[in-house]
Design a protein around this motif. Structure first.
Motif, PDB file in Angstrom:
ATOM      1  N   SER A  26     107.564  60.319  36.489  1.00 47.61           N
ATOM      2  CA  SER A  26     108.592  59.214  37.799  1.00 47.61           C
ATOM      3  C   SER A  26     110.016  60.056  37.221  1.00 47.61           C
ATOM      4  CB  SER A  26     108.592  57.945  37.269  1.00 47.61           C
ATOM      5  OG  SER A  26     109.613  57.552  38.525  1.00 47.61           O
ATOM      6  N   GLY A  27     110.216  61.077  38.566  1.00 47.76           N
ATOM      7  CA  GLY A  27     111.038  62.361  38.613  1.00 47.76           C
ATOM      8  C   GLY A  27     110.401  63.443  38.511  1.00 47.76           C
ATOM      9  N   THR A  28     111.497  64.110  38.894  1.00 45.62           N
ATOM     10  CA  THR A  28     111.964  66.014  38.957  1.00 45.62           C
ATOM     11  C   THR A  28     112.249  66.869  38.023  1.00 45.62           C
ATOM     12  OG1 THR A  28     113.203  65.962  40.342  1.00 45.62           O
ATOM     13  CG2 THR A  28     111.077  65.662  41.247  1.00 45.62           C
ATOM     14  N   SER A  29     113.114  66.486  36.817  1.00 45.83           N
ATOM     15  CA  SER A  29     113.017  67.270  35.764  1.00 45.83           C
ATOM     16  C   SER A  29     113.108  67.799  35.338  1.00 45.83           C
ATOM     17  CB  SER A  29     114.584  66.028  34.957  1.00 45.83           C
ATOM     18  OG  SER A  29     114.153  65.294  34.195  1.00 45.83           O
ATOM     19  N   MET A  30     111.135  67.361  34.781  1.00 47.47           N
ATOM     20  CA  MET A  30     110.541  68.603  34.223  1.00 47.47           C
ATOM     21  C   MET A  30     109.804  69.850  35.020  1.00 47.47           C
ATOM     22  SD  MET A  30     111.387  67.737  31.321  1.00 47.47           S
ATOM     23  CE  MET A  30     110.637  68.129  30.125  1.00 47.47           C
ATOM     24  N   GLU A  31     109.830  69.576  36.150  1.00 42.87           N
ATOM     25  CA  GLU A  31     109.455  70.637  36.830  1.00 42.87           C
ATOM     26  C   GLU A  31     109.991  72.310  37.070  1.00 42.87           C
ATOM     27  OE1 GLU A  31     109.539  69.167  41.241  1.00 42.87           O
ATOM     28  OE2 GLU A  31     107.955  67.677  41.073  1.00 42.87           O
ATOM     29  N   PRO A  32     108.898  72.970  37.368  1.00 42.20           N
ATOM     30  CA  PRO A  32     107.885  72.755  37.617  1.00 42.20           C
ATOM     31  C   PRO A  32     106.607  72.379  36.669  1.00 42.20           C
ATOM     32  CG  PRO A  32     108.241  75.244  37.431  1.00 42.20           C
ATOM     33  CD  PRO A  32     109.197  74.314  36.576  1.00 42.20           C
ATOM     34  N   GLU A  33     106.639  72.535  35.095  1.00 39.63           N
ATOM     35  CA  GLU A  33     106.080  72.032  34.392  1.00 39.63           C
ATOM     36  C   GLU A  33     104.948  70.821  34.650  1.00 39.63           C
ATOM     37  OE1 GLU A  33     106.921  73.022  29.939  1.00 39.63           O
ATOM     38  OE2 GLU A  33     107.479  74.815  30.527  1.00 39.63           O
ATOM     39  N   SER A  48     116.288  68.575  29.971  1.00 41.40           N
ATOM     40  CA  SER A  48     114.731  69.020  30.530  1.00 41.40           C
ATOM     41  C   SER A  48     115.019  70.672  31.252  1.00 41.40           C
ATOM     42  CB  SER A  48     115.450  68.504  32.217  1.00 41.40           C
ATOM     43  OG  SER A  48     115.667  67.023  31.581  1.00 41.40           O
ATOM     44  N   ILE A  49     113.620  70.674  31.753  1.00 41.45           N
ATOM     45  CA  ILE A  49     112.935  72.440  32.100  1.00 41.45           C
ATOM     46  C   ILE A  49     114.151  72.179  32.854  1.00 41.45           C
ATOM     47  CG2 ILE A  49     111.288  73.241  32.747  1.00 41.45           C
ATOM     48  CD1 ILE A  49     109.207  71.529  31.523  1.00 41.45           C
ATOM     49  N   ASN A  50     114.854  71.918  33.918  1.00 43.99           N
ATOM     50  CA  ASN A  50     115.353  72.596  35.455  1.00 43.99           C
ATOM     51  C   ASN A  50     116.802  72.270  35.525  1.00 43.99           C
ATOM     52  OD1 ASN A  50     114.951  69.871  37.002  1.00 43.99           O
ATOM     53  ND2 ASN A  50     113.618  70.640  37.349  1.00 43.99           N
ATOM     54  N   GLU A  51     117.303  71.853  34.220  1.00 43.78           N
ATOM     55  CA  GLU A  51     118.768  71.767  34.427  1.00 43.78           C
ATOM     56  C   GLU A  51     119.673  71.627  33.589  1.00 43.78           C
ATOM     57  OE1 GLU A  51     118.694  67.109  34.131  1.00 43.78           O
ATOM     58  OE2 GLU A  51     118.067  66.771  36.383  1.00 43.78           O
ATOM     59  N   ASP A  52     120.557  72.159  33.686  1.00 41.88           N
ATOM     60  CA  ASP A  52     121.294  72.606  32.252  1.00 41.88           C
ATOM     61  C   ASP A  52     121.404  71.317  30.779  1.00 41.88           C
ATOM     62  OD1 ASP A  52     120.566  74.793  33.129  1.00 41.88           O
ATOM     63  OD2 ASP A  52     122.882  75.400  34.449  1.00 41.88           O
ATOM     64  N   ARG A  53     121.722  70.613  31.175  1.00 40.43           N
ATOM     65  CA  ARG A  53     122.403  69.508  30.307  1.00 40.43           C
ATOM     66  C   ARG A  53     121.625  68.805  29.810  1.00 40.43           C
ATOM     67  NH1 ARG A  53     123.841  63.252  31.165  1.00 40.43           N
ATOM     68  NH2 ARG A  53     121.504  63.528  31.400  1.00 40.43           N
ATOM     69  N   ILE A  54     122.149  68.764  28.751  1.00 40.20           N
ATOM     70  CA  ILE A  54     121.740  68.680  27.392  1.00 40.20           C
ATOM     71  C   ILE A  54     121.885  67.813  26.957  1.00 40.20           C
ATOM     72  CG2 ILE A  54     121.454  69.179  24.495  1.00 40.20           C
ATOM     73  CD1 ILE A  54     121.515  72.161  25.639  1.00 40.20           C
ATOM     74  N   GLN A  55     121.399  66.345  25.999  1.00 41.91           N
ATOM     75  CA  GLN A  55     121.954  65.312  25.820  1.00 41.91           C
ATOM     76  C   GLN A  55     121.433  65.239  24.502  1.00 41.91           C
ATOM     77  OE1 GLN A  55     120.401  61.476  27.310  1.00 41.91           O
ATOM     78  NE2 GLN A  55     121.364  59.947  26.833  1.00 41.91           N
ATOM     79  N   GLU A  56     122.786  64.873  23.693  1.00 41.34           N
ATOM     80  CA  GLU A  56     122.669  64.651  22.350  1.00 41.34           C
ATOM     81  C   GLU A  56     122.164  63.157  21.344  1.00 41.34           C
ATOM     82  OE1 GLU A  56     125.594  66.362  20.002  1.00 41.34           O
ATOM     83  OE2 GLU A  56     124.814  68.708  20.806  1.00 41.34           O
ATOM     84  N   VAL A  57     121.458  62.972  20.606  1.00 38.14           N
ATOM     85  CA  VAL A  57     121.127  61.391  20.908  1.00 38.14           C
ATOM     86  C   VAL A  57     120.795  61.679  19.325  1.00 38.14           C
ATOM     87  CG1 VAL A  57     119.852  61.122  22.386  1.00 38.14           C
ATOM     88  CG2 VAL A  57     118.615  61.584  21.029  1.00 38.14           C
TER      89      VAL A  57
END
Length: 147
Positions: free
Chosen positions: A60-67, A120-129
């Motif tokens: 659910s969601g589009t942040s990994m598109e287009p893959e 994500s593939i189509n976002e520049d944001r990186i989350q550190e955990v």
């Protein structure tokens, strides 16, 4: 002519995969409702060599598109040991009880060692955990995208 096909000859090369209810998130958590992981269906997928149980679940969601598209079905297998982790691969990680699909990289040195970067593939944001914040890991083995 005989009714024998390559598919039938190679039936032993298929793996039973359970399609479970719920979704993994490729995007925001707004409107996310956790679902009981109930087996909704089963399917046979060719070519899976893993001896582990594999599961299919929808994205659910589009942040990994287009893959990986909204509504894709992904085949995942749980990592039992961190030594199975491979840098910069796609995983489903469970954070605060919510399953996310992300590219995952490990920070290897300095005071940030033991931290993972989720992107994500189509976002520049990186989350550190931190390692301890990820309660489960699933390797994404196959992606079945809608047309």
């Amino acid at each position: 002519m005989t009714g024998e096909t390559e598919v039938l000859k190679n039936i032993q090369n298929r793996k039973l995969v359970k399609l479970i209810s719920g979704k993994v998130l490729a995007g925001l958590t707004e409107g996310y409702e956790p679902a009981d992981e109930v087996v909704e269906d089963v399917m046979y997928i060719p070519g899976i060599k893993s001896k582990k149980d594999c599961f299919a679940i929808q994205v659910s969601g589009t942040s990994m598109e287009p893959e990986i598209k909204e509504g894709s079905t992904i085949i995942i297998e749980r990592l039992e040991d961190k030594s199975e982790f491979r840098d910069n691969q796609t995983y489903v990680v469970i954070l605060q009880g919510i399953p996310f699909i992300k590219k995952v990289s490990m920070v290897l040195g300095g005071k940030e060692k033991g931290v993972f970067e989720l992107s994500s593939i189509n976002e520049d944001r990186i989350q550190e955990v931190k390692d301890k914040d990820i309660t489960a890991w699933y390797k994404v083995s196959y992606v079945i995208n809608p047309v």
